[in-house]
Design a protein around this motif. Structure first.
Motif, mmCIF file in Angstrom:
data_model
loop_
_atom_site.group_PDB
_atom_site.id
_atom_site.type_symbol
_atom_site.label_atom_id
_atom_site.label_comp_id
_atom_site.label_asym_id
_atom_site.label_seq_id
_atom_site.Cartn_x
_atom_site.Cartn_y
_atom_site.Cartn_z
ATOM 1 N N GLN A 388 0.839 -1.201 0.000
ATOM 2 C CA GLN A 388 0.000 0.000 0.000
ATOM 3 C C GLN A 388 0.875 1.254 0.000
ATOM 4 N N SER A 389 0.397 2.271 -0.713
ATOM 5 C CA SER A 389 1.096 3.550 -0.741
ATOM 6 C C SER A 389 1.123 4.159 0.654
ATOM 7 N N ASN A 390 2.254 4.758 0.996
ATOM 8 C CA ASN A 390 2.327 5.494 2.265
ATOM 9 C C ASN A 390 1.744 6.888 2.109
ATOM 10 N N LEU A 391 1.444 7.260 0.861
ATOM 11 C CA LEU A 391 0.994 8.631 0.610
ATOM 12 C C LEU A 391 -0.510 8.724 0.357
ATOM 13 N N GLN A 392 -1.107 7.631 -0.123
ATOM 14 C CA GLN A 392 -2.541 7.660 -0.456
ATOM 15 C C GLN A 392 -3.182 6.374 0.060
ATOM 16 N N ASN A 393 -4.051 6.543 1.011
ATOM 17 C CA ASN A 393 -4.745 5.386 1.567
ATOM 18 C C ASN A 393 -5.513 4.633 0.466
ATOM 19 N N GLY A 394 -5.440 3.310 0.484
ATOM 20 C CA GLY A 394 -6.213 2.508 -0.478
ATOM 21 C C GLY A 394 -5.553 2.319 -1.832
ATOM 22 N N LEU A 395 -4.400 2.950 -2.040
ATOM 23 C CA LEU A 395 -3.695 2.809 -3.326
ATOM 24 C C LEU A 395 -2.549 1.813 -3.165
ATOM 25 N N TYR A 396 -2.419 0.887 -4.109
ATOM 26 C CA TYR A 396 -1.408 -0.179 -4.023
ATOM 27 C C TYR A 396 -0.613 -0.235 -5.333
ATOM 28 N N PHE A 397 0.658 -0.607 -5.234
ATOM 29 C CA PHE A 397 1.500 -0.834 -6.416
ATOM 30 C C PHE A 397 2.096 -2.231 -6.314
ATOM 31 N N ILE A 398 1.975 -3.016 -7.375
ATOM 32 C CA ILE A 398 2.520 -4.385 -7.338
ATOM 33 C C ILE A 398 3.234 -4.723 -8.642
ATOM 34 N N GLY A 399 4.092 -5.723 -8.574
ATOM 35 C CA GLY A 399 4.767 -6.224 -9.788
ATOM 36 C C GLY A 399 5.880 -5.305 -10.256
ATOM 37 N N GLU A 400 6.036 -5.299 -11.565
ATOM 38 C CA GLU A 400 7.192 -4.641 -12.181
ATOM 39 C C GLU A 400 7.142 -3.117 -12.131
ATOM 40 N N VAL A 401 5.978 -2.540 -11.906
ATOM 41 C CA VAL A 401 5.865 -1.071 -11.857
ATOM 42 C C VAL A 401 6.683 -0.508 -10.696
ATOM 43 N N LEU A 402 6.930 -1.338 -9.690
ATOM 44 C CA LEU A 402 7.740 -0.933 -8.550
ATOM 45 C C LEU A 402 9.229 -1.030 -8.902
ATOM 46 N N ASP A 403 10.047 -0.363 -8.122
ATOM 47 C CA ASP A 403 11.499 -0.436 -8.319
ATOM 48 C C ASP A 403 12.044 -1.741 -7.712
ATOM 49 N N VAL A 404 11.574 -2.846 -8.260
ATOM 50 C CA VAL A 404 12.066 -4.182 -7.870
ATOM 51 C C VAL A 404 12.259 -4.946 -9.177
#
Ligand code: FDA
Length: 427
Positions: A388-404
């Motif tokens: 979950q985003s630390n900046l916007q409640n309810g927003l999530y980032f998963i998979g390749e879009v992240l810096d992983v």
């Protein structure tokens, strides 16, 4: 399962996931199993296109040996929590429960015996079984938040992405609205735009105040423009085991000479760690200390030629065409000179080159052929436990879009499943 339409004529879901790829589908089926009403939106005309093209059509869906060291990103610890909560045997268990035949290749890589379609069908069947809805050809026009009861909801407007036929028939695209409590961004990276890759995940991240680690094509072949480029192109088709390295890492894997440059597992792995302008080193004879060999032969067989010595090492011999090309490139002036008449310094220099050929790639083949995108949404602004985003409640980032970014070998899918799972458990 009924969906409510709210006052603004948006169909309401508990969870909307943008991206029907590996991570999005895994998050969807996990959330669906918990009884959440889930909608997956994708602008492509087919779900999971990258799954279908992965692993040469057989999908290297995970790896027996998954460690945080197999991933890169600005925060190397970020991936640990999700990977430990969702180890590879969890996914293997699902594959086995669907009776999908698979096999292990070198370094613990697991591939389908038959087709990557088996993995995609499994994910879609699991989604269907728990009532997940997947809407394709859905172009995201905008996303906003608005107050609702005591909290906030996301409101999305989409329009039907028109195909060539629609345009020819004069079909008009109408807009559809959705609202949700949890919005999951699972839009992947920029690699292979022809398969539906887009930068929307990064744009949405920025819209909600997130910062990005600069992106670059990764797990990608290197290109060369100078004389070395000509030499490499002339050797297209040759593959041999090497040690490819830069100052930070080494990979003992095969390299493949191509019409565009250097590819093969050794080069793809190294590309994850390569910065523009950096020199790479290739040990063409990793099992032999070439200097030692040449100097020893000079003593024992002083009349031999360099090419004879290198061709004789039957187990480790360089392919003939490569040997001939290297001779032209590196020791043309002494190609017919007996070892006895070549200075030790020259033999030492040649040995060092063959055990550590220094090459300066002009670049990489870029997003057109890259397997992944390095960089992405900064992980410092996302919870490693829930995504979950630390900046916007309810927003999530998963998979390749992240810096992983994972190594070659099933690691990128394992990250997609793991981050999809931990988010799916909470959305
Ligand atoms: P993924 O790319 O799977 O899904 C993103 C989804 O978002 C897509 O369906 C896309 O259409 C959608 N989308 C994008 N923009 C959108 C927009 N504007 N609106 C709506 N939807 C949008 N990894 C591995 O572990 N083993 C392997 O064998 C391979 N092989 C392989 C081969 C090739 C040729 C490539 C290109 C990649 C691989 N990979 C791989 C990497 C792997 O495919 C990749 O890391 C995962 O699919 C990433 O999963 P995601 O869910 O993050 O993105």
């Amino acid at each position: 399962m009924t969906n409510q339409r709210n006052a603004q004529n948006h169909t309401h879901y508990d969870v909307v996931i943008i991206g029907a790829g590996a991570s999005g589908l895994y998050c969807a089926l996990t959330a669906g199993r918990r009884g959440r009403r889930v909608l997956v939106l994708d602008h492509a005309n087919k779900a999971g296109k990258k799954i279908l093209m992965s692993g040469g059509g057989r999908c290297n869906f995970t790896n027996y040996f998954v460690e945080p060291e197999h991933f890169i990103g600005a925060n190397p610890h970020f991936c640990k929590s999700a990977l430990s909560r969702y180890p590879s045997w969890e996914f293997i268990g699902m594959v086995e429960s669907h009776k999908i035949a698979y096999h292990e290749r070198e370094h613990g890589q697991l591939f389908c015996d038959d087709s990557a379609q088996d993995i995609l069908s499994m994910l879609l069947d699991e989604c269907t079984a728990v009532g997940v809805q997947v809407k394709l050809n859905a172009q995201i026009d905008h996303v906003k938040t608005a107050a609702h009861d005591n909290g906030e909801r996301f409101y999305l407007t989409t329009s039907k992405k028109l195909g060539k036929k629609d345009i020819a028939n004069g079909t008009q695209s109408s807009q559809t609205g959705y609202s949700c409590e949890s919005l999951v961004i699972a839009t992947g990276g920029l690699s292979i735009p022809t398969m539906g890759a887009s930068g929307i995940g990064y744009e949405l991240a920025q819209q909600f105040g997130h910062t990005l680690v600069p992106t670059d094509a990764s797990l990608v072949p290197f290109t060369f423009t100078d004389k070395t480029g000509e030499l490499i192109r002339a050797l297209a088709g040759i593959s041999l085991p090497v040690i490819a390295s830069n100052e930070r890492i080494s990979f003992k894997l095969p390299v493949l000479f191509t019409h565009r440059g250097l590819s093969g597992p050794a080069m793809l792995q190294l590309s994850n760690y390569w910065q523009t302008g950096e020199t790479i080193s290739i040990n063409l004879l990793p099992e032999i200390d070439v200097t030692e060999l040449l100097l020893a032969r000079k003593k024992s067989h002083p009349r031999q030629l360099i090419r004879t010595v290198l061709a004789e090492n039957t187990d480790n011999a360089l392919p003939k065409k490569l040997l001939a090309a290297l001779q032209t490139h590196l020791w043309e002036d002494i190609k017919d000179t007996e070892l006895a008449n070549i200075k030790d310094e020259r033999l030492t220099e040649l040995g060092a080159t063959l055990n550590g050929w220094q090459l300066k790639p002009s670049g990489t083949e870029g997003y057109r052929t890259a397997e992944v995108t390095r960089g992405g949404v900064t992980t410092d602004e996302v919870s490693s436990k829930t995504m979950q985003s630390n900046l916007q409640n309810g927003l999530y980032f998963i998979g390749e879009v992240l810096d992983v970014t994972g190594w070659l070998g099933g690691y990128n899918f394992q990250w997609a499943w793991a981050s999809g799972f931990v988010s799916g458990e909470i959305v």
